[in-house]
Scaffold this motif. Structure first.
Motif, PDB file in Angstrom:
ATOM      1  N   LYS A 303       0.865  -1.335  -0.001  1.00  0.00           N
ATOM      2  CA  LYS A 303       0.131  -0.057  -0.044  1.00  0.00           C
ATOM      3  C   LYS A 303       0.839   1.043  -0.063  1.00  0.00           C
ATOM      4  O   LYS A 303       0.366   2.449  -0.555  1.00  0.00           O
ATOM      5  CB  LYS A 303      -0.935  -0.046   1.235  1.00  0.00           C
ATOM      6  CG  LYS A 303      -1.856  -1.262   1.160  1.00  0.00           C
ATOM      7  CD  LYS A 303      -2.938  -0.967   2.513  1.00  0.00           C
ATOM      8  CE  LYS A 303      -2.260  -1.260   3.683  1.00  0.00           C
ATOM      9  NZ  LYS A 303      -1.997  -2.583   3.720  1.00  0.00           N
ATOM     10  N   THR A 304       1.876   1.178   0.716  1.00  0.00           N
ATOM     11  CA  THR A 304       2.962   2.323   0.684  1.00  0.00           C
ATOM     12  C   THR A 304       3.081   2.755  -0.446  1.00  0.00           C
ATOM     13  O   THR A 304       3.337   4.248  -0.754  1.00  0.00           O
ATOM     14  CB  THR A 304       4.094   2.198   1.585  1.00  0.00           C
ATOM     15  OG1 THR A 304       3.953   1.001   2.563  1.00  0.00           O
ATOM     16  CG2 THR A 304       4.728   3.168   2.105  1.00  0.00           C
ATOM     17  N   LEU A 305       3.643   2.073  -1.370  1.00  0.00           N
ATOM     18  CA  LEU A 305       3.803   2.678  -2.723  1.00  0.00           C
ATOM     19  C   LEU A 305       2.923   3.291  -3.472  1.00  0.00           C
ATOM     20  O   LEU A 305       3.087   4.224  -4.271  1.00  0.00           O
ATOM     21  CB  LEU A 305       4.327   1.306  -3.443  1.00  0.00           C
ATOM     22  CG  LEU A 305       5.046   1.683  -4.777  1.00  0.00           C
ATOM     23  CD1 LEU A 305       6.185   2.624  -4.848  1.00  0.00           C
ATOM     24  CD2 LEU A 305       5.725   0.254  -5.570  1.00  0.00           C
ATOM     25  N   ILE A 392      -3.902   8.696   5.325  1.00  0.00           N
ATOM     26  CA  ILE A 392      -3.712   8.241   6.546  1.00  0.00           C
ATOM     27  C   ILE A 392      -3.268   6.623   6.668  1.00  0.00           C
ATOM     28  O   ILE A 392      -4.270   5.769   5.905  1.00  0.00           O
ATOM     29  CB  ILE A 392      -5.261   8.422   7.317  1.00  0.00           C
ATOM     30  CG1 ILE A 392      -5.747   9.536   7.088  1.00  0.00           C
ATOM     31  CG2 ILE A 392      -4.946   7.861   8.767  1.00  0.00           C
ATOM     32  CD1 ILE A 392      -5.268  10.738   7.980  1.00  0.00           C
ATOM     33  N   ASP A 393      -2.455   6.356   7.041  1.00  0.00           N
ATOM     34  CA  ASP A 393      -1.794   4.981   7.080  1.00  0.00           C
ATOM     35  C   ASP A 393      -2.377   4.309   8.208  1.00  0.00           C
ATOM     36  O   ASP A 393      -2.432   4.798   9.234  1.00  0.00           O
ATOM     37  CB  ASP A 393      -0.244   4.837   7.084  1.00  0.00           C
ATOM     38  CG  ASP A 393       0.143   3.558   6.817  1.00  0.00           C
ATOM     39  OD1 ASP A 393      -0.453   2.635   6.166  1.00  0.00           O
ATOM     40  OD2 ASP A 393       1.515   3.196   7.024  1.00  0.00           O
ATOM     41  N   GLU A 394      -2.719   2.996   8.059  1.00  0.00           N
ATOM     42  CA  GLU A 394      -3.287   2.307   9.215  1.00  0.00           C
ATOM     43  C   GLU A 394      -4.697   2.907   9.883  1.00  0.00           C
ATOM     44  O   GLU A 394      -4.400   3.222  10.864  1.00  0.00           O
ATOM     45  CB  GLU A 394      -2.304   1.859  10.089  1.00  0.00           C
ATOM     46  CG  GLU A 394      -1.084   1.249   9.674  1.00  0.00           C
ATOM     47  CD  GLU A 394      -1.180  -0.047   9.161  1.00  0.00           C
ATOM     48  OE1 GLU A 394      -2.356  -0.767   9.352  1.00  0.00           O
ATOM     49  OE2 GLU A 394      -0.176  -0.479   8.530  1.00  0.00           O
ATOM     50  N   GLN A 395      -5.334   3.234   8.992  1.00  0.00           N
ATOM     51  CA  GLN A 395      -6.410   4.327   9.487  1.00  0.00           C
ATOM     52  C   GLN A 395      -7.062   3.706  10.672  1.00  0.00           C
ATOM     53  O   GLN A 395      -7.841   4.488  11.342  1.00  0.00           O
ATOM     54  CB  GLN A 395      -7.527   4.533   8.395  1.00  0.00           C
ATOM     55  CG  GLN A 395      -8.796   3.963   8.311  1.00  0.00           C
ATOM     56  CD  GLN A 395      -9.575   4.958   9.171  1.00  0.00           C
ATOM     57  OE1 GLN A 395      -9.603   6.024   8.988  1.00  0.00           O
ATOM     58  NE2 GLN A 395     -10.657   4.579   9.645  1.00  0.00           N
ATOM     59  N   VAL A 546       2.376  -2.739  13.492  1.00  0.00           N
ATOM     60  CA  VAL A 546       1.773  -2.324  12.228  1.00  0.00           C
ATOM     61  C   VAL A 546       2.863  -1.612  11.429  1.00  0.00           C
ATOM     62  O   VAL A 546       3.848  -0.887  12.005  1.00  0.00           O
ATOM     63  CB  VAL A 546       0.604  -1.039  12.313  1.00  0.00           C
ATOM     64  CG1 VAL A 546      -0.633  -1.806  12.686  1.00  0.00           C
ATOM     65  CG2 VAL A 546       1.026   0.297  13.132  1.00  0.00           C
ATOM     66  N   GLY A 547       3.076  -2.098  10.018  1.00  0.00           N
ATOM     67  CA  GLY A 547       3.655  -1.313   9.055  1.00  0.00           C
ATOM     68  C   GLY A 547       5.301  -1.605   8.952  1.00  0.00           C
ATOM     69  O   GLY A 547       5.704  -1.464   8.096  1.00  0.00           O
ATOM     70  N   VAL A 548       5.871  -2.058  10.302  1.00  0.00           N
ATOM     71  CA  VAL A 548       7.371  -2.265  10.216  1.00  0.00           C
ATOM     72  C   VAL A 548       7.876  -3.347   9.047  1.00  0.00           C
ATOM     73  O   VAL A 548       7.027  -4.339   8.933  1.00  0.00           O
ATOM     74  CB  VAL A 548       7.891  -2.537  11.337  1.00  0.00           C
ATOM     75  CG1 VAL A 548       9.381  -2.841  11.510  1.00  0.00           C
ATOM     76  CG2 VAL A 548       7.620  -1.409  12.788  1.00  0.00           C
TER      77      VAL A 548
HETATM   78 MG    MG Z   1       1.803  -0.229   5.696  1.00  0.00          MG
END
Ligand code: MG
Ligand code: ADP
Length: 688
Positions: A303-305, A392-395, A546-548
């Motif tokens: 998703k980040t990309l 908003i990441d990890e909303q 999350v996210g790492v």
């Molecule tokens: Mg992520």
């Protein structure tokens, strides 16, 4: 006397409320009688029939009535070998077993309790019985002392409401205030009170909500209000949707040459799903209305990309783009990655976290750039002038109103919210109804599989051998523990202790420690070392949940795995399996159905469904999202949703729909104010 109050009356008109209480209620945001009466009881106690101590099992909440036989301080220092310090113990003789059975109530670090209790008093206690030492005891029960005359009062011999957030007003007193208010409430219908659900008038239902005669009456009232709240949610969603559609969005997408340049510089191709999502976003951003899009994709789907591409579209057009992440570690990771990826494209990137306040005034001038940050973005001048896109990441880690705060600007930016937690359809409508959805399905190719297995304490040796083996291959390991040091050392393993253990087990290996109470510099340094493989094993709390993204990590060991929710474990597991190597996730726990589900599937949607089924929507969505509304126990109730939709249809068919709709909506927003996601202030102020 009776009947002088209206739901719309201000609390000041309730002369029986004392000035100090009034101030406390107003400070808690209550202004009217309606605000007070819409305060939900957190639970009820049926004080016509108490539980019997001698027929109890451990773990279920019970309500007992008993006489204090003895009360005093216990457990000096390390007595009992546990070193838990002092506590107050009250020994009660159980009323239901005619004073024959005795049980104890314990309070730790609450010296005030000792002053309130004395032998001879009668009490009502509510809590769970747990084995403590040799006997069953209640730790930190809710309690009320019975006073003279209570037999004929509202506090005994009936179903009694118990309120949660008490604003510093004793629960007994609050109950009296509500009772008094209800008894002075005019029974006549009020023109300003719209009856969402006409079959039981609101005022009758309110009486049943606070002082029900029977459990059925209470459940009916709760359901009625749940239906109203659900309807209010839907109306609000429809309203937000309409407002968003009306917002004159910015046309914030250019020729997309920056996206092309980025794609060319990457060592891999965007997946088809990523390309599709970028196209959907591009279309929205180019259109004159503003974008409100949810990007949903399982952990690791990339998703980040997609978000970065969207941000470049805004930058290309001279706007800035802002991305908010729930943890500092994640914000930093995005920042570092973006810096590296955008190095050649000459797009400025800056980072805003709580302790980078010095650089707080972010400005890119005319050119536009990218800002990544945490909640700190919500305060001060941490956001540049011309923002074209908010991501908003990890909303699901944020409240809707936090999101709204970031968006609430002179010119409404486009909005992209991202989540890996798939929301079942019944809930989507309620919580994301105003959003368009892009689904990022599948994960980028070339990834190794992730094997999940349950291991008990006695398998620890094997797990360790496995870990050593992986370390020899040059791989990295996460060890996640549910608690941080000192937070609650009576319960699980503290992470610092865990760290010491792993250091001892792996004497020639660099083992790092990470938890939320470390300073940001310390956290930053540890993450940097882990990313660059100077640390091989990272012992951590859920700050890495999350996210790492460290692709070289191939093993995740989750200690006390049964203490985590399923979706959370799925997120944690998502930290491995990000590189080409096969990866493993070891859940350290006794096997059970929940954990077995996780071993059987890697499909986030399936897991979320199971999690929702097992935990209910309140916990599943987290209180940030949800609040403790009527809906908390009922949101997943499909029938409720169907009924709501029926109400909506009826409302729409009403010839006065427009007028009614506005009125109903205004009411809904007022009544459930605290629990409805607001549309940004600026918009609603100008729009109505
Ligand atoms: Mg992520
Ligand atoms: P999530 O959706 O969980 O936020 P990330 O955006 O962190 O996932 O991406 C996970 C990993 O996949 C990152 O290391 C990222 O660089 C990598 N990645 C993203 N897109 C692709 C792609 N198209 N091909 C290969 N790897 C990719």
């Amino acid at each position: 006397m009776a009947g002088e109050l209206l739901l719309t009356s201000s609390l000041e008109e309730c002369v029986f409320i004392r000035p100090r209480e009034l101030a406390a209620m107003q400070a808690a945001g209550m202004a009217s009688v309606r605000d007070l009466l819409f305060m939900l009881p957190r639970r009820y106690e049926d004080r016509r029939m108490f539980d019997r101590y001698d027929s109890l099992s451990s773990g279920v909440p019970v309500c007992l009535r008993g006489r204090v036989v003895d009360v005093g301080w216990k457990g000096w220092g390390g007595r009992g070998g546990k070193g838990r310090g002092r506590y107050v113990e009250a020994v009660l003789a159980d009323e239901q077993s005619l004073g024959q059975a005795r049980f104890s109530c314990l309070w730790f670090s609450m010296p005030g309790v000792a002053r309130m209790l004395c032998a001879g008093q009668e009490m009502i206690v509510y809590g769970r019985m747990k084995p403590y030492g040799k006997k069953l005891s209640m730790v930190h029960p809710d309690f009320e002392i019975i006073r003279e005359g209570d037999e004929q009062s509202i506090h005994l011999n009936r179903i009694v409401p118990v309120y949660g957030g008490r604003m510093g007003i004793a629960v007994r007193r609050l109950r009296e205030i509500v009772w008094e208010t209800l008894s002075r409430l005019s029974p006549a219908p009020e023109p300003e009170v719209y009856e969402f659900v006409p079959d039981t008038p609101c005022k009758t239902a309110l009486r049943d909500l606070h002082f029900p005669e029977t459990a059925e009456a209470r459940d009916r009232a709760r359901r009625r209000f749940a239906l109203e709240e659900c309807l209010a949610q839907q109306l609000n969603v429809a309203y937000r949707r309409r407002r968003a559609d009306e917002m004159p969005g910015m046309r914030t997408a250019g020729s997309s040459h920056l996206v092309k340049d980025l794609a060319d510089s990457l060592p891999f191709e965007l997946t088809e799903a990523q390309k599709r999502c970028v196209r959907e976003i591009y279309r929205d951003m180019k259109a004159p209305r503003s974008m409100n899009r949810l990007l949903q994709g399982d952990v690791g789907s990339g998703k980040t990309l997609v978000a970065l591409c969207a941000m470049l579209l805004a930058v290309e057009h001279g706007y800035s783009a802002v991305m908010m992440a729930p943890t500092q570690i994640l914000a930093e990771q995005h920042y570092l990655k973006f810096r590296q990826m955008l190095d050649k494209l000459d797009v400025p990137v800056s980072l805003v976290t709580a302790d980078r306040k010095e650089e707080s005034h972010v400005s890119f001038g005319k050119q536009g750039g990218i800002v990544v940050g945490t909640h700190a973005l919500l305060y001060g001048k941490n956001v540049p002038e011309r923002v074209g896109l908010v991501v908003i990441d990890e909303q699901h880690k944020f409240g809707v109103n936090q999101r709204e705060k970031l968006i609430d600007r002179e010119e409404r930016p486009d909005v992209l919210v991202m989540t890996a937690t798939p929301i079942p359809r019944t809930l989507t409508l309620t919580f994301y109804g105003e959003l368009d959805v892009s689904i990022l399905d599948g994960v980028p190719g070339g990834r190794g599989a992730v094997v999940t297995a349950i291991r008990t304490e006695k398998d620890k040796g094997k797990v360790l051998a496995f870990v050593r083996n992986q370390l020899e291959e040059g791989r990295q390991i996460y060890v996640v523990s549910p608690l941080i040091d000192g937070e609650d050392s009576r319960k699980g393993k503290a992470v610092t202790k865990e760290w010491d253990e792993w250091k001892a087990l792996l004497p020639h290996v660099d083992v790092g420690l990470l938890h939320g109470r470390m300073s940001s510099e310390e956290k930053e340094a540890v993450m940097k070392d882990f990313r660059s493989n100077r640390i091989s094993v990272l012992v951590s709390t859920t700050v890495v949940e999350v996210g790492v993204d460290v692709p070289n990590a191939t093993v995740m060991v989750v200690e006390d795995a049964d203490r985590f929710g399923l979706s959370q474990l799925h997120q944690l597991r998502g930290r491995v399996g990000r590189g080409a190597q096969e990866s493993w996730c070891f859940l350290m726990a006794e096997p059970n159905e929940r954990l077995t589900t996780l071993c059987g599937t890697n499909d986030g949607f399936e897991i979320a469904r199971k999690d929702l089924e097992l935990r209910g929507p309140g916990e599943f969505l987290g209180t940030v999202q949800h609040g403790a509304g009527f809906l908390s126990g009922l949101a997943a109730d499909g029938r409720l949703l169907a009924e709501t939709q029926q109400c909506m249809r009826e409302l729409r068919q009403n010839p006065n729909y427009h007028q009614e709709y506005e009125q109903v909506l205004a009411q809904a927003q007022q009544r459930f104010a605290a629990r409805l996601p607001r549309f940004s202030r600026r918009c609603s102020a100008s729009g109505e």
